[in-house]
Enzyme design. Structure first.
Site, short mmCIF file in Angstrom:
data_model
loop_
_atom_site.label_atom_id
_atom_site.label_comp_id
_atom_site.label_asym_id
_atom_site.label_seq_id
_atom_site.Cartn_x
_atom_site.Cartn_y
_atom_site.Cartn_z
N ARG A 237 -10.16 59.97 -17.11
CA ARG A 237 -10.82 58.94 -16.30
C ARG A 237 -10.99 57.70 -17.18
NH1 ARG A 237 -9.35 61.25 -12.49
NH2 ARG A 237 -10.56 62.14 -10.76
N GLU A 266 -10.55 50.76 -11.81
CA GLU A 266 -9.35 50.86 -10.97
C GLU A 266 -9.58 50.22 -9.61
OE1 GLU A 266 -7.75 54.83 -10.75
OE2 GLU A 266 -7.97 55.11 -12.91
N HIS A 284 -2.19 55.62 -12.24
CA HIS A 284 -2.87 56.89 -11.92
C HIS A 284 -1.90 57.88 -11.23
CE1 HIS A 284 -7.18 58.57 -11.25
NE2 HIS A 284 -6.31 59.56 -11.39
C1 DGY Z 1 -7.55 64.16 -10.19
O1 DGY Z 1 -7.18 65.09 -9.47
O2 DGY Z 1 -8.72 64.07 -10.59
C2 DGY Z 1 -6.52 63.17 -10.63
O3 DGY Z 1 -7.08 62.10 -11.29
C3 DGY Z 1 -5.67 62.70 -9.46
O4 DGY Z 1 -4.98 63.75 -8.94
#
Ligand code: DGY
Length: 322
Positions: A237, A266, A284
């Site tokens: 993240r 984002e 992402h």
């Molecule tokens: C998640 O699943 O947390 C990813 O960041 C996106 O698939």
């Protein structure tokens, strides 16, 4: 019969599975994310929500939905967009999709690692611009990967899958985690503290979840501990890294490069990031394969339907007393 709302269309069989159930299913058919007001209106009366990682699912949404809301099934393994404590207080089960996206996300971490170290995107730009004048001894020199040290911050499923891939490159492995992890130890990885990982690694790959404790875990001081020849990879993240501090480190030669799939705000990027040639920036894409997104779809639907059937879902992140 309960009301289910799917906040954004998803690929795969998930929506069909919901529709084949006895429940009433509505799907946001806009080819965009709903505004906050639209979302608050759409959830009214729902018992189940299938949500996306960029939607804040909090007390306001729970209030708007009403007391019959039983389950929020996030189409992601990460669930930092959901106020889980508030959900638990209201006896709402929160579910996620771990496991099914592990390998795809590990592949993207390696795509970033190799791409940034070997300057693949810079090379591609030269070719497309018609700027290549032929082989040169000094053109786009990157960093070796084979035999170097890889530090994995956060030894969960994805971190371990990234570590496993490094065996083919004969890398020295280290990892941070609250306690030693048998799967990592089996790979010959050394359990170290964060400072050791940052000071000794040639590649640092971030795999911790975003929590209040990990917000800006990699701040200016910690980035300064890394070798100037090291590369930082983030598929977890964005807010785990202080992105503005990262831009400074990249621009001042304190870091060799960064491969990022996730960002602090984002879809916006911090000022200066796109001006850093020593970055590889992806939008992402961690779980973005046809097969993985299909598996996430089925799991998210299964999670939701199981809770509505008063059974334990495959993956809940909170415990609701029966
Ligand atoms: C998640 O699943 O947390 C990813 O960041 C996106 O698939």
């Amino acid at each position: 019969m309960a009301k289910i709302f799917v906040t954004h269309p998803i690929p795969g069989a998930g929506v069909d599975m919901l529709r084949e159930s006895k429940h009433e299913v509505a799907v946001n058919r806009e080819s965009r994310f709903l505004s906050r007001d639209e979302l608050l209106e759409a959830v009214v009366g729902c018992a189940g929500l299938l949500t996306q990682l960029r939607e804040a699912i909090d007390a306001e949404v729970f209030d708007a939905a009403g007391d019959q809301l039983k389950v929020v099934s996030n189409y992601a393994v990460g669930f930092n967009n959901i106020d889980v404590d508030e959900a638990t207080r209201r006896e709402i089960t929160v579910c996620n999709t771990p496991g099914v996206l592990t390998e795809a996300t590990a592949d993207i971490a390696w795509t970033l690692l190799m791409g940034v170290a070997r300057r693949a995107v810079e090379g591609d730009h030269i070719m497309r611009a018609g700027d290549w004048s032929g082989w040169k001894p000094t053109e786009l020199l990157g960093g070796d990967i084979e035999g170097r040290t890889l530090a994995i911050l956060g030894a969960g499923r994805i971190g371990t899958a990234v570590a496993r891939r490094s065996i083919g490159w004969n890398m020295k492995l280290m990892y941070t985690a609250r306690s030693p992890k048998p799967d990592m130890e089996a790979l010959g990885a050394r359990h170290v503290d964060l400072e050791t990982a940052l000071r000794e690694a040639d590649f640092v790959s971030v795999h911790v979840p975003l929590t209040p404790d990990t917000h800006h875990l990699l701040n200016a001081d910690r980035l300064a501990m890394m070798k100037p020849t090291a590369y930082l990879i983030n598929t977890a993240r964005g807010p785990v890294i202080d992105e503005s501090a990262l831009v400074v480190a990249l621009k001042t030669g304190k870091l060799a490069g960064a491969g990022l799939d996730v960002y602090e705000d984002e879809p916006a990027l911090k000022q200066g990031l796109t001006g850093c040639d020593n970055t590889l920036l992806l939008p992402h894409l961690g779980s973005a394969t046809i097969q993985t997104r299909a598996r996430m779809s089925e799991l998210a639907a299964r999670n939701l339907l199981t809770v509505l059937d008063n059974q334990a879902p495959p993956h809940a992140v909170n415990q609701i007393q029966a």
